[in-house]
Scaffold this active site. Structure first.
Site, short mmCIF file in Angstrom:
data_model
loop_
_atom_site.label_atom_id
_atom_site.label_comp_id
_atom_site.label_asym_id
_atom_site.label_seq_id
_atom_site.Cartn_x
_atom_site.Cartn_y
_atom_site.Cartn_z
N MET A 63 0.84 -1.23 0.10
CA MET A 63 -0.15 0.19 0.00
C MET A 63 0.77 1.26 0.03
O MET A 63 0.42 2.49 -0.70
CB MET A 63 -0.75 -0.03 1.10
CG MET A 63 -2.04 -1.13 1.01
SD MET A 63 -3.10 -1.22 2.58
CE MET A 63 -2.63 -2.26 3.48
N ASP A 104 11.89 3.45 3.82
CA ASP A 104 11.66 2.01 4.04
C ASP A 104 12.98 1.61 4.57
O ASP A 104 13.85 2.07 4.22
CB ASP A 104 11.27 1.27 2.80
CG ASP A 104 10.17 0.04 2.98
OD1 ASP A 104 10.91 -1.00 3.61
OD2 ASP A 104 9.17 -0.23 2.89
N ASP A 160 14.69 3.32 9.47
CA ASP A 160 14.12 2.22 10.30
C ASP A 160 13.09 3.03 11.22
O ASP A 160 13.54 3.67 12.03
CB ASP A 160 14.92 1.37 10.85
CG ASP A 160 14.43 0.28 11.95
OD1 ASP A 160 13.25 0.40 12.45
OD2 ASP A 160 15.24 -0.44 12.25
N VAL A 161 11.86 2.79 11.28
CA VAL A 161 11.02 3.62 11.98
C VAL A 161 11.01 3.43 13.34
O VAL A 161 10.70 4.36 14.04
CB VAL A 161 9.43 3.25 11.49
CG1 VAL A 161 9.06 3.81 10.05
CG2 VAL A 161 8.93 1.93 11.69
N ASN A 186 2.94 4.17 7.51
CA ASN A 186 2.38 3.34 7.05
C ASN A 186 3.00 1.80 7.35
O ASN A 186 2.64 0.61 7.17
CB ASN A 186 2.26 3.40 5.63
CG ASN A 186 2.07 1.89 4.73
OD1 ASN A 186 0.75 1.58 4.56
ND2 ASN A 186 3.07 1.62 3.97
N TYR A 189 -0.44 -7.71 17.43
CA TYR A 189 -0.97 -6.74 16.05
C TYR A 189 -2.25 -5.94 16.59
O TYR A 189 -2.20 -4.85 16.24
CB TYR A 189 -1.20 -7.60 15.00
CG TYR A 189 -1.34 -7.13 13.75
CD1 TYR A 189 -0.23 -6.42 12.85
CD2 TYR A 189 -2.53 -7.04 13.21
CE1 TYR A 189 -0.44 -5.88 11.80
CE2 TYR A 189 -2.77 -6.25 11.79
CZ TYR A 189 -1.82 -5.74 11.25
OH TYR A 189 -2.11 -5.17 10.10
N LYS A 210 -2.34 -1.81 16.56
CA LYS A 210 -3.11 -1.24 15.67
C LYS A 210 -4.07 -0.34 16.42
O LYS A 210 -4.70 0.71 15.98
CB LYS A 210 -3.70 -2.15 14.34
CG LYS A 210 -2.78 -2.84 13.71
CD LYS A 210 -2.12 -1.53 12.88
CE LYS A 210 -1.22 -2.22 11.85
NZ LYS A 210 -0.39 -0.99 11.06
P1 NAD Z 1 3.86 -4.82 3.04
O1 NAD Z 1 4.56 -5.81 3.81
O2 NAD Z 1 3.78 -5.13 1.64
O3 NAD Z 1 4.70 -3.38 3.48
C1 NAD Z 1 5.03 -3.00 4.86
C2 NAD Z 1 6.47 -2.26 4.50
O4 NAD Z 1 6.75 -1.61 5.72
C3 NAD Z 1 7.43 -2.92 3.84
O5 NAD Z 1 7.85 -2.33 2.67
C4 NAD Z 1 8.58 -3.12 5.03
O6 NAD Z 1 9.83 -3.23 4.59
C5 NAD Z 1 8.12 -1.93 5.75
N1 NAD Z 1 8.71 -1.86 7.08
C6 NAD Z 1 8.58 -2.90 7.99
N2 NAD Z 1 9.40 -2.90 9.07
C7 NAD Z 1 9.81 -1.37 8.88
C8 NAD Z 1 10.67 -0.49 9.76
N3 NAD Z 1 11.01 -0.87 11.04
N4 NAD Z 1 11.01 0.45 9.22
C9 NAD Z 1 10.57 0.84 7.90
N5 NAD Z 1 9.79 0.15 7.02
C10 NAD Z 1 9.34 -0.82 7.82
O7 NAD Z 1 2.53 -4.45 3.95
P2 NAD Z 1 1.34 -3.76 3.53
O8 NAD Z 1 -0.02 -4.74 3.23
O9 NAD Z 1 1.68 -2.92 2.17
O10 NAD Z 1 0.86 -2.92 4.59
C11 NAD Z 1 1.02 -1.57 4.94
C12 NAD Z 1 0.25 -1.20 6.17
O11 NAD Z 1 -0.91 -1.61 6.04
C13 NAD Z 1 0.92 -2.03 7.52
O12 NAD Z 1 0.87 -0.96 8.61
C14 NAD Z 1 -0.15 -3.18 7.83
O13 NAD Z 1 0.06 -3.36 8.97
C15 NAD Z 1 -1.29 -2.31 7.40
N6 NAD Z 1 -2.35 -3.22 7.07
C16 NAD Z 1 -2.16 -4.33 6.15
C17 NAD Z 1 -3.10 -5.11 5.73
C18 NAD Z 1 -3.17 -6.21 4.72
O14 NAD Z 1 -3.87 -7.19 4.96
N7 NAD Z 1 -2.24 -6.29 3.94
C19 NAD Z 1 -4.62 -5.02 6.16
C20 NAD Z 1 -4.93 -3.99 6.97
C21 NAD Z 1 -3.64 -3.26 7.56
#
Ligand code: NAD
Length: 251
Positions: free
Chosen positions: A18, A37, A63-64, A90, A156, A160
């Site tokens: 996303m 990222d 790194d967040v 995100n 988780y 959230k």
């Molecule tokens: P994704 O795994 O494709 O993307 C997450 C990104 O966060 C990755 O690029 C990863 O490298 C980065 N990341 C992880 N740890 C990090 C850190 N310490 N510092 C910097 N970057 C870091 O997942 P997504 O589906 O795109 O998820 C995006 C957001 O949406 C997340 O917060 C997730 O919890 C939330 N979300 C996802 C879903 C789902 O089903 N995919 C549903 C609801 C909410």
């Protein structure tokens, strides 16, 4: 006219999923985008794609969970572009990659990335936005921040839910400073890189029974909700939550 012309946006976790979709759509709408990222190769590729399409973006490794890295990242953004108008917290990791739903180390890691990471973003994002009189912070929570689910580590959900109320607390406190803070709650989406159970077709089919629209979401459907919150079209919205979940939370 782009919907984000003249704005500077920082998106965490923007190398994939996303976040990458938001980066592309925000840039298409005129924003200068900091693609942040841990993943350097993928993050640089997103920034390069944006540039190839005529947009403005740069990759910054962040790194967040590391406060010093937030300071350096904000300094780089302000140094390059002079302002910060939009921050999307995100970056996140999943709670479904383990069978041990009471793993203490995993609790710590999930809270560090998903909750502490968002807090640090808010802390340093607010300081940057105050310099230019306001901005929009968008925190990516989840349906898991509102209700519990099976086979997902409770950290988780807790992380959230922390993001959900962090959003409302800071919205109240920063309203007078012109900083809007809202959360987005995606539902069943393409699996995260760190997904386990939620990538399993059998588990996904079970979750889908609770989605009135009967299909998973697409990343750009969340990115467009973020675009609305990032733009001045949402100028009277703060402390609110957008459920982008095909009706999951309504059922
Ligand atoms: P994704 O795994 O494709 O993307 C997450 C990104 O966060 C990755 O690029 C990863 O490298 C980065 N990341 C992880 N740890 C990090 C850190 N310490 N510092 C910097 N970057 C870091 O997942 P997504 O589906 O795109 O998820 C995006 C957001 O949406 C997340 O917060 C997730 O919890 C939330 N979300 C996802 C879903 C789902 O089903 N995919 C549903 C609801 C909410």
């Amino acid at each position: 006219m782009g919907r984000l012309d003249g704005k500077v946006a920082l998106i965490t976790g923007a190398a994939s999923g996303m976040g990458a979709s938001m980066a592309r759509i925000f840039a298409r709408e005129g924003a200068k985008v900091a693609v942040c990222d841990l993943l350097e190769e993928e993050g640089r590729a997103v920034a390069a794609d944006i540039a190839a399409a005529g947009g403005t973006a740069r990759f910054l490794r962040l790194d967040v969970t590391e406060e010093a890295q937030w300071e350096a990242t904000l300094a780089a953004v302000l140094g390059a572009w002079g302002r910060l108008d939009v921050l999307v917290n995100n970056a996140g990791i999943s709670g479904s990659a383990t069978n041990d739903l009471y793993d203490t180390a995993l609790w710590d890691r999930i809270m560090a990335v998903n909750a502490r990471g968002a807090f640090l973003g808010v802390k340093h994002g607010v300081a940057a936005m105050r310099r230019t009189g306001g901005g929009s912070i968008i925190n990516i929570s989840s349906i898991s921040g509102v209700v519990g689910q099976e086979r997902i580590h409770c950290a988780y959900n807790a992380s959230k839910a922390a993001v959900r109320l962090l959003t409302k607390a800071v919205a109240v406190q920063e309203g007078p400073a012109g900083i809007r803070v809202n959360s987005i709650h995606p539902g069943v989406m393409p699996p995260m890189r760190t997904s386990g159970a939620t990538a399993d077709p059998v588990f996904r089919a079970k979750m889908m029974q609770h989605v009135p629209m009967g299909r998973p979401g697409r990343v750009e459907e969340v990115a467009h909700a973020a675009l609305f919150l990032a733009s001045d079209e949402s100028s009277y919205m703060t402390g609110s939550e957008l459920h982008v979940d095909g009706g999951y939370l309504a059922s």
